[in-house]
Write an enzyme that holds these catalytic residues in place. Structure first.
Site, mmCIF file in Angstrom:
data_model
loop_
_atom_site.group_PDB
_atom_site.id
_atom_site.type_symbol
_atom_site.label_atom_id
_atom_site.label_comp_id
_atom_site.label_asym_id
_atom_site.label_seq_id
_atom_site.Cartn_x
_atom_site.Cartn_y
_atom_site.Cartn_z
ATOM 1 N N GLU A 18 1.769 -0.323 -5.029
ATOM 2 C CA GLU A 18 0.905 0.582 -5.396
ATOM 3 C C GLU A 18 1.601 1.706 -5.699
ATOM 4 O O GLU A 18 2.105 2.425 -4.716
ATOM 5 C CB GLU A 18 -0.281 0.619 -4.282
ATOM 6 C CG GLU A 18 -1.384 1.767 -4.653
ATOM 7 C CD GLU A 18 -2.288 2.203 -3.521
ATOM 8 O OE1 GLU A 18 -3.448 2.366 -3.777
ATOM 9 O OE2 GLU A 18 -1.794 2.067 -2.227
ATOM 10 N N ASP A 26 0.558 -1.121 -0.092
ATOM 11 C CA ASP A 26 -0.103 -0.108 0.173
ATOM 12 C C ASP A 26 0.925 1.263 0.095
ATOM 13 O O ASP A 26 1.960 1.316 0.747
ATOM 14 C CB ASP A 26 -0.907 -0.113 1.065
ATOM 15 C CG ASP A 26 -1.746 1.205 1.464
ATOM 16 O OD1 ASP A 26 -2.567 1.408 0.348
ATOM 17 O OD2 ASP A 26 -1.613 1.787 2.226
#
Length: 718
Positions: A395, A359
């Site tokens: 990401e 993330d």
């Protein structure tokens, strides 16, 4: 427990010196070693809790290399514990020690209990953040748990599925199984539920090769959400990086969750399905400087979190935040980096996971405040003998302007490709330039071909957990997040969606049919594009979130998978499954080498040809035609540019794709060519051209509006 060994709070306890490694609680039959990093502490207590939550404190008097340690005999797996730490209180210098706050072990392998959003969990007073809060937090926070790590893995080994063969399925452990009627009720929403045969068979039948689990490292809901009667459903608020979240355990929270997670991994591996974890190392659940004191803040606030440094030097009582969550983990700090690497290795070696999706990866790549591709984090992962061989998915952005890194991360990283998402969404709603569509279909060479990477560095996706589902993408023009309690201000407005004439659900049969066809078009395009496809759980069967594009706090039927067939788009499911099967069975549809638009052997067909519906190759002027909504894509199967495992020449069937995103039917004229004169339709969203239809170059093909037709040559070349 012997009174000679155990004493009540405040009394001196007999404790062995122990050692400063490994960090955490290391259990053995003889004793359990406890070691915790607290570089600026003056005193540290190990706190044990019995079944009545009575606390026993043992002061750790030994410390070396900034690690406080000791060993206790007689400890059994399942023992709950935490730490209390005393030391300087000077928030402006990043020193927030407070012995009234019970702290989780950063290296704890399991947690028990949760946090209660009351004042005692906070390190400062709500009415005056300059004043330290000295109320005891033990009754309001979770405990770490001593764990016996032994487990019979049998012959389970890393699967190491090649990227070109990988199909990712992003799912939520609880949401995927909570409403599944073929799972025993007490197992629904748990790791054990995900390991049930009904679930494993569904995933295998669909054709996915890996599940990407939304965060399962122990997380806690933000106090602000709890006060509003909501929870952090997605889990992007991690605190214990070694512990599987206890809320997904059907068997208990005294270490049973660890074994249950391992059994889930073993069951999925047995079906040929890898397990990828969505991990959140960029920030923690402690939020901003006035947030709760739960672990790191009370141990090493100065080192673990990035801080603003004023021009005159020194520290500031303000965190530097590029995550949007109040804090940013300082990967430039040796201990913080060590914890991240130790955690990743633990999940690979002890929990047998196959990879990670990071993330907000950009937040981890900073030296000081700046993006740095030679940063400690990227170099350490690349050099690690365990981590460099697992799946590493980025990401590639964070909450800052300079953090957008799509196409820029080094090997061995692959990336979520939002340019693919946006272009394909735009194409099927009639807004994309055809040249951009072709680039994305062929693997996004503009992003990955210039530095030696392949199309499989692109994780292609239409949707993810964050945003509309595919059904909502074709059913809503606008977000409908009212249930989140933020007056519909949260969530993106850049949805690139189209409701096809009516906002939300409708009984209009014509609109419903068009939406289902558009959903199938999106799913087929995703499954057959060059790159790694990622499907969001339920998109293949028409899951809806009722227009909510930010359901992070909806732990209810808005987010959970509806398994009932009544309103499911099962036609989309069948087409998705068929597209994945076609991809799996044909090397021509998952080639590793970049297409060159030229023959692989003298006299052979070009490996890739782009076709205009008028029956010719695309010309320069065609690529600039803003009104062109139809394109053909020819992929040659004979021979492939990639050699076989022994250097042999590989051949496959050739394929011709036609994508018509226009609002009118299109007559396709086939070009005369020497490599294919006829073929059979193998996939189609056009009811008038079903699979099995024989197509020849002599007869034009009439395509209905907004349809996909895939043709396969009758036989592979010799």
């Amino acid at each position: 427990m012997s009174p000679e060994i155990w004493t009540r709070m405040g009394e001196t306890a007999a404790i062995w010196p122990g050692r400063n490694w490994p960090l955490g609680a290391t259990w053995s039959e003889e004793s359990t070693n406890f070691a915790v990093y607290a570089p600026n502490a003056t005193r540290v207590w190990l706190c044990l809790f019995d079944e009545n939550n009575s606390e026993t404190r043992h002061e750790l008097t030994e410390h070396s290399q900034s690690i406080w340690h000791g060993a206790l005999p007689g400890i059994r797996p399942g023992q709950r514990y935490g730490y209390r730490v005393d030391g300087p209180w000077d928030p402006a210098q990043g020193l927030r020690h407070n012995p009234q706050k019970l702290l989780l072990d950063p290296y704890g392998l399991a947690t028990s209990g949760t946090i209660i959003a009351e004042q005692p969990i906070f390190g400062v007073r709500e009415d005056d953040p300059a004043v330290r809060d000295d109320t005891d937090s033990a009754a309001y926070t979770a405990r770490s748990v001593v764990v016996n790590p032994s487990f019979d893995w049998g012959d389970d080994e890393p699967m190491k599925t090649r990227w070109r063969d990988t199909v990712i399925y992003e799912l939520h452990v609880k949401g995927f199984t909570k409403l599944h009627d073929r799972i025993p009720e007490h197992l629904r929403g748990t790791y054990a539920g995900l390991a049930e045969p009904a679930v494993v068979e569904y995933l295998r039948d669909l054709g996915v090769t890996a599940v990407e689990l939304l965060p399962v490292q122990q997380f806690f809901s933000e106090p602000g959400l709890l006060e509003r009667g909501l929870v952090n459903y997605w889990g992007y608020n991690t605190l214990s990086y070694f512990a599987p979240d206890a809320a997904y355990s059907s068997s208990g929270d005294r270490g049973e969750q660890v074994d249950e997670f391992k059994r889930m991994v073993k069951a999925l591996h047995g079906a040929g399905i890898e397990v990828i974890l969505d991990v959140v190392y960029n920030h923690t659940a402690e939020a901003g400087p006035h947030g709760p004191t739960l672990s790191f803040r009370g141990l090493d606030d100065r080192g673990f979190y990035k801080r603003l440094i004023p021009e005159n030097g020194g520290f500031d009582d303000t965190y530097w935040d590029v995550t949007g969550c109040g804090n940013t983990v300082n990967t430039g700090d040796p201990y913080a980096l060590r914890l991240i690497l130790d955690s990743l290795r633990y999940w690979v070696t002890e929990m047998h996971v196959d990879g990670f999706r990071f993330d907000l990866t950009s937040a981890l790549t900073r030296t000081g405040y700046d993006i740095d591709f030679a940063c400690a984090f990227l170099i350490a992962v690349d050099q690690d003998p365990v981590l460099r061989h697992v799946k590493l998915i980025a990401e590639p952005w964070d909450a800052s302007m300079d953090g957008y890194l799509v196409g820029r991360l080094p090997q061995p990283w692959v990336e979520w490709n939002d340019k693919y998402r946006d272009t394909i969404r735009d194409f099927w709603r009639g807004h994309a330039q055809i040249k951009d569509v072709a680039t994305r279909l062929a693997g996004s060479s503009d992003l990955y071909a210039d530095d030696g990477r392949s199309a499989y560095n692109s994780v292609n996706f239409i949707t993810a957990h964050d945003g509309f589902t595919v059904r909502d993408l074709v059913s809503y023009d606008h977000k409908h997040n009212e249930a989140n309690g933020e007056d519909n201000r949260d969530g993106t407005d850049n949805n690139r969606s189209w409701n096809h004439g009516v906002e939300g659900e409708t009984d209009d049969a014509e609109i419903v049919a068009l939406r289902r066809r558009q959903a199938a078009n999106l799913m087929m395009t995703l499954c057959l594009s060059n790159g790694v496809p990622m499907i969001t759980a339920g998109d293949e069967r028409g899951r809806t979130q009722r227009g909510n594009n930010n359901a992070y706090c909806q732990d209810n039927e808005i987010s959970w998978m509806d398994w009932r067939p009544d309103d499911a788009w099962l036609d989309v499911y069948e087409l998705t499954k068929a597209a994945l099967r076609l991809r799996r069975e044909h090397l021509a549809l998952r080639q590793r080498h970049w297409f060159e638009g030229s023959p692989t052997i003298k006299g052979g067909p070009a490996d890739l040809v782009w076709l205009h519906p008028e029956g010719r190759r695309m010309r320069t002027a065609d690529w600039a035609d803003g009104g062109l909504r139809t394109i053909g894509m020819f992929l040659s199967g004979g021979p492939l540019r990639e050699p076989g495992p022994h250097g042999e020449q590989l051949v496959d069937h050739s394929f011709l794709f036609w994508f018509n995103a226009g609002e009118t039917e299109v007559t396709i004229t086939f070009p005369e060519n020497e490599w294919i004169s006829m073929g059979d339709v193998v996939l189609s969203t056009d009811e008038a051209v079903p699979p099995g239809t024989r197509v020849t170059v002599e007869a034009p093909l009439v395509m209905a509006p907004r349809t996909v037709v895939v043709m396969q040559s009758l036989q592979a070349p010799l």
